[in-house]
Design a protein around this motif. Sequence first.
Motif, short mmCIF file in Angstrom:
data_model
loop_
_atom_site.label_atom_id
_atom_site.label_comp_id
_atom_site.label_asym_id
_atom_site.label_seq_id
_atom_site.Cartn_x
_atom_site.Cartn_y
_atom_site.Cartn_z
N SER A 23 0.86 -1.19 0.00
CA SER A 23 0.00 0.00 0.00
C SER A 23 0.89 1.24 0.00
O SER A 23 0.97 1.96 1.00
N PRO A 24 1.59 1.48 -1.13
CA PRO A 24 2.52 2.61 -1.18
C PRO A 24 1.78 3.95 -1.15
O PRO A 24 0.63 4.05 -1.56
N CYS A 25 2.48 4.96 -0.63
CA CYS A 25 1.89 6.30 -0.54
C CYS A 25 1.57 6.84 -1.92
O CYS A 25 2.23 6.52 -2.91
N SER A 26 0.53 7.67 -1.97
CA SER A 26 0.14 8.31 -3.22
C SER A 26 -0.20 9.76 -2.93
O SER A 26 -0.96 10.06 -2.00
N PRO A 27 0.37 10.72 -3.70
CA PRO A 27 0.07 12.13 -3.45
C PRO A 27 -1.37 12.51 -3.74
O PRO A 27 -1.84 13.55 -3.27
N SER A 28 -2.09 11.71 -4.51
CA SER A 28 -3.44 12.07 -4.92
C SER A 28 -4.50 11.74 -3.87
O SER A 28 -5.59 12.31 -3.89
N VAL A 29 -4.21 10.80 -2.95
CA VAL A 29 -5.18 10.41 -1.94
C VAL A 29 -4.46 10.24 -0.61
O VAL A 29 -3.27 9.95 -0.55
N TYR A 30 -5.23 10.45 0.49
CA TYR A 30 -4.62 10.26 1.81
C TYR A 30 -4.51 8.77 2.14
O TYR A 30 -3.48 8.31 2.63
N TYR A 194 8.70 5.34 12.54
CA TYR A 194 8.02 4.74 11.38
C TYR A 194 7.35 5.78 10.49
O TYR A 194 7.43 5.70 9.27
N ALA A 195 6.68 6.77 11.11
CA ALA A 195 5.85 7.69 10.33
C ALA A 195 6.31 9.14 10.39
O ALA A 195 5.79 9.97 9.66
N GLY A 196 7.27 9.46 11.26
CA GLY A 196 7.81 10.81 11.30
C GLY A 196 7.08 11.78 12.20
O GLY A 196 7.43 12.95 12.26
N THR A 197 6.06 11.33 12.94
CA THR A 197 5.34 12.19 13.89
C THR A 197 5.07 11.40 15.16
O THR A 197 5.30 10.19 15.22
N ASN A 198 4.54 12.07 16.17
CA ASN A 198 4.04 11.36 17.35
C ASN A 198 2.86 10.48 16.95
O ASN A 198 2.28 10.62 15.88
N PHE A 231 6.99 12.67 -0.11
CA PHE A 231 8.06 13.51 -0.63
C PHE A 231 9.38 13.43 0.13
O PHE A 231 10.36 14.04 -0.29
N MET A 232 9.42 12.71 1.25
CA MET A 232 10.66 12.69 2.02
C MET A 232 11.17 11.30 2.37
O MET A 232 12.32 11.17 2.78
N ASP A 233 10.35 10.27 2.25
CA ASP A 233 10.73 8.95 2.74
C ASP A 233 11.42 8.07 1.72
O ASP A 233 11.97 7.02 2.08
N SER A 234 11.40 8.43 0.44
CA SER A 234 11.91 7.51 -0.59
C SER A 234 13.39 7.22 -0.40
O SER A 234 13.83 6.07 -0.49
N SER A 235 14.20 8.24 -0.10
CA SER A 235 15.64 8.02 0.07
C SER A 235 15.91 7.18 1.32
O SER A 235 16.80 6.33 1.33
N LYS A 236 15.12 7.41 2.38
CA LYS A 236 15.29 6.62 3.60
C LYS A 236 14.96 5.14 3.35
O LYS A 236 15.68 4.24 3.79
N LEU A 237 13.87 4.90 2.62
CA LEU A 237 13.50 3.52 2.33
C LEU A 237 14.53 2.84 1.44
O LEU A 237 14.84 1.66 1.62
N GLU A 238 15.06 3.57 0.47
CA GLU A 238 16.09 2.99 -0.39
C GLU A 238 17.33 2.65 0.41
O GLU A 238 17.97 1.62 0.20
N GLY A 239 17.68 3.50 1.36
CA GLY A 239 18.82 3.21 2.23
C GLY A 239 18.61 1.97 3.06
O GLY A 239 19.53 1.15 3.24
N LEU A 240 17.38 1.80 3.58
CA LEU A 240 17.08 0.60 4.36
C LEU A 240 17.16 -0.65 3.50
O LEU A 240 17.66 -1.70 3.94
N ARG A 241 16.68 -0.56 2.25
CA ARG A 241 16.76 -1.72 1.36
C ARG A 241 18.21 -2.12 1.12
O ARG A 241 18.56 -3.30 1.14
N ILE A 242 19.05 -1.14 0.88
CA ILE A 242 20.47 -1.43 0.64
C ILE A 242 21.12 -2.00 1.89
O ILE A 242 21.87 -2.97 1.85
N PHE A 243 20.79 -1.42 3.05
CA PHE A 243 21.38 -1.86 4.31
C PHE A 243 21.02 -3.31 4.62
O PHE A 243 21.85 -4.08 5.12
N PHE A 244 19.79 -3.70 4.31
CA PHE A 244 19.33 -5.06 4.61
C PHE A 244 19.52 -6.02 3.44
O PHE A 244 18.92 -7.09 3.40
N GLY A 245 20.33 -5.65 2.47
CA GLY A 245 20.68 -6.58 1.41
C GLY A 245 19.86 -6.46 0.16
O GLY A 245 19.98 -7.30 -0.74
N GLY A 246 19.04 -5.44 0.03
CA GLY A 246 18.27 -5.26 -1.19
C GLY A 246 19.14 -4.69 -2.29
O GLY A 246 20.28 -4.25 -2.07
N CYS A 247 18.64 -4.70 -3.49
CA CYS A 247 19.40 -4.19 -4.62
C CYS A 247 18.92 -2.78 -4.97
O CYS A 247 17.76 -2.44 -4.77
#
Length: 331
Positions: A23-30, A194-198, A231-247
């Motif tokens: 269920s990836p984020c989408s800018p068009s819907v909440y 996980y979500a960036g807020t309280n 708009f801000m989590d994509s680089s963090k998620l990519e880093g986690l994938r690389i860290f845990f052995g993803g390509c």
Amino acid sequence: MEIEGKRYTYEILRGSIPLLWSSPCSPSVYNPPVTIDPNLLSQVSAYKKFLLHESTRLIYVNLVDKKGDQKRLGTLFKQIVEEVPSDHTYIWHDFHSLTSESFTSGVDKITDDCVSESDYGTLIENGKVIQRQRTHLRVNCMDCLDRTNVIQSSISLEILKRWLSENGLSLNLEGAEWYKRSWGKNADEIARHYAGTNALKRDFTRKGRRTNWGKMEDGINSGVRWYKGNFMDSSKLEGLRIFFGGCYSPPSPPSLESSRKSDLVKTWRKEFKDKRINRGGGEVRERKKDGTAQAVVGVIAAVGGGRVVKKFAWIGVGWYLMRVLGRFVGT
């Protein structure tokens, strides 16, 4: 918890629905749409792999909605749990539906049903195991965050009260406040990671009831999450994938449409940029604290979010405008 040589422990789990879905984020819907793998054999195989790592009896407590995409996912989960032989059982409570009229009554109903299915943890007395926990509640919602926090805190509090009752004690006001603060801090730490807020619904976790301020805070935090997720989590998620052995796959060349979106994102990010200040001869970065970014995100959520999100987001924007007007009135 220890009482006169008796040590009590209770374990409660949280975890995503162990099937193949996204269920990836989408800018068009909440609320982004849920994509479920249509291959039933693949889903069963994924669930069996999950079972290989479980050595205790589980009671799945599913809190997702019984409508829309969440209903499709919850129904598939229930079907597979019933078809694959195991000692695990499945409970499905539509959290939002049960708490729509009375939040406290809905939480109490879910808590009572879960506690009646669970045992009361492990008891060790004078170094000897008197009772061992053999059944574990595994609670989930869609992201295993806010709804899960509320129900887990309520279940754990009920277990604590039963332990005290067995020893002729009761939970006083000071002890209850300590428990709520501790669980509230735990919920906020998980949510920020996980979500960036309280956490949402944190007023109930900390005070035992829903408040107007808590609902307003939920609207603001929901808008911030929407912005960060898109708009801000994509680089963090990519880093986690690389860290845990993803390509890592290099991004494709941007299209004209994506370039326009990128310009829009850069404009919005100006409200979130760090402010440099001089302190003691050195440069320190600190976040703007004037609330402008929260107001911008509130407007975005109010325009693009769902009905409930719009309501609370506009409340958040109104609160910010009152703060601004208050500054002018006070000067």
